[in-house]
Structures are given as structure tokens and as C-alpha cells.
Design an enzyme around this catalytic site. Sequence first.
Site, PDB file in Angstrom:
ATOM      1  N   HIS A   1     -13.204   2.359 -25.973  1.00  0.00           N
ATOM      2  CA  HIS A   1     -14.326   2.972 -26.645  1.00  0.00           C
ATOM      3  C   HIS A   1     -15.864   2.492 -26.721  1.00  0.00           C
ATOM      4  O   HIS A   1     -16.283   2.921 -26.970  1.00  0.00           O
ATOM      5  CB  HIS A   1     -14.041   2.614 -27.821  1.00  0.00           C
TER       6      HIS A   1
ATOM      7  N   ASP B   1      -0.773   0.112 -29.643  1.00  0.00           N
ATOM      8  CA  ASP B   1      -0.703   0.060 -31.127  1.00  0.00           C
ATOM      9  C   ASP B   1       0.466   1.710 -31.239  1.00  0.00           C
ATOM     10  O   ASP B   1      -0.522   1.727 -32.666  1.00  0.00           O
ATOM     11  CB  ASP B   1      -2.628   0.535 -31.362  1.00  0.00           C
TER      12      ASP B   1
HETATM   13 ZN   LIG Z   1      -5.863   1.709 -29.992  1.00  0.00          ZN
END
Ligand SMILES: [Zn+2]
Length: 316
Positions: A126, A250
Site C-alpha cells: 500500500h 488475509d
Molecule cells: Zn491485505
Amino acid sequence: MPTSFYTHDLFLKHLEGYEHVERPERLRSILQRMKSGAMVEKLTFVEAEPAEQSVIELVHDPEYVQQILTLKTERAITLDWGDTVATAATPQAALYAVGAGVQAVDAVLNGRFANAFCAVRPPGHHAETARAMGFCLFNNIAIAAAYLIEHRSLKRVAIVDWDVHHGNGTEDTFIESEQVLYVSLHQYPHYPGTGDASVTGSGNGTGYTLNIPLSVGTGDDDLLGTFDEKVIPALDRFAPEFILISAGFDGHVDDPLSGTCFSTEAFGEMTQRITECAIRHCSGRVVSFLEGGYNVTAFAESVERHLEVLTYQGKS
Ligand SMILES: [Zn+2]
């Protein structure tokens, strides 16, 4: 040739003693599992070294790099809108996390290892050019890709990002590049909000970004079907000289941060498909980077499955 496992004790110090979902226990659970089970025989453990600042600047703004590396804090401080936090050990951990990736791609390209896994914290996908975001400070995988192109003269590097969140920072870095194919499978809509299928790159990079949004409830059959129909053909067309994986776990059915329903085995299946593709195009060269995964048990099991396949391919 063996599979290498890059890590460092510093990665356990980042956010130590601070309550956060991206916590040291995540990495500790992987290390315990790798060092106590059958995997300990199969992996070559390597201690990560720090990255050179100039290498981090292949992707990040020099001012931002300086700001992170010189951060001095006794208490935990927030770097963005609240989700990315730094503690005293964070600048060093971030520096060594980048270093692990660069060291790993170098060693695999030099033929020292068949492939590699970077068990690092903080994660990276990110992180933007001049902004920390989503628990990420430096974009470890983007820097490794840029390093392969700028310093090792590769022309085609593929990044497969199967973390359940879209890797906005990685996409941004290479949006105009025809030398990096960025393929992301992610829950959508979901954090960080990017990753629409209509985004395919721009300028020279048009056609070199492939976003595959997945809806809540997506299970193994749909995931692996998509992998066979879209991801592998795109990689085969691109004919990469190196494949990097943003390995987030995840998307697992038991993970608290997603609504997708992947099994532990799905991560082995995706790994299998990628490593076979890498054998077809680039002598099996794969380096995988740890991103997300927040149910510690499901996470460690999934990482182990991923590594079982990597080590098996590494043998052949
Ligand atoms: Zn993630």
C-alpha cells in the site's frame, strides 16, 4: 537448489508492545512453525541486511525516505490517517524489510537459490511514493522490481498480488511501465478502494496492469478458475524474466479483515501455478514477499503451505 527464507529479529520489534492488528505475533507464529516442523530442513534461513537508501529512492521520494529513516520516537506515532503506526524500531525494520527483498532477488538471479520468501514486517504494497498507508512504509516489492530493472537490466518483471486488499502503491509505481506486469486479485469494493477492473495501465503501460476484483464470499473454485483463465494466460503472454509475489494471506476464510473464503490449500494451489509458470519462462525464479494475514493460526498454516510448494519446486 534450496529455497531461502529471509528474515530479521528487527521485524519482531516493529510495533512491539503496541496494540495493533499488524502485530509481531504474526511473524512469530510463522517463525515458530518454520523452525519446529518439517520445513526447517527444507529452508535456508538468511538474515536480512539493510537496503541502500538510493535503492529505496528508485520508488520513493528522497524527502519521504529521509523522513522515515530519521524518525525518532519513544512512543507509538501515527503516520497517516490512523492505520499506519511507527514505534522506535520501525525505521530500522522498514530499512531491513526492503533490504531482504533486494538481497533475495539478487541471490535468486545469481543462481544461489531456486526461489525465496521474505518474512518481513512492515509489509509494503500500500505504500505510495511519498506516503505511508495501510500498515506499509516502504513498498518492498515495488523496490525489488525496480531494482531488477534498473540495476540488473531485466526487461520484464511480473508481480502477482494475491493479498485480499488491492496493492494501490505497487499499481501506482508501475502504472506507466511496460516492463512490470502488475496482476492483483482482491476483494472489491474493499480497502483501499482502488483496483477497479477498468484500470489497465496508462501510456506505455497500457495493458500491463490487470485488476481482478473478487466479491465477498469468493471461494477456492472461483479463485482458482480465475487464476487459470486470467492470471496464468496474462503471465504467459508477458513471458516474465522474474516473478514476484505479494503474498498476503488475509483472503483466508478465517481472516478477520476480509469477506472472501479461501482455504489454506488455495495458497498452495496459487503457488503451484505461479512456480510452474516461472519454470516455463524464467528458470523458476520467484521471490515472495509477506504482506497481510491476521488470523495468526490460519496465517501460519497458509504460509507453510505456500512454502511447501516453493521448496518442492526449488528441488526440481
Ligand atoms: Zn491485505
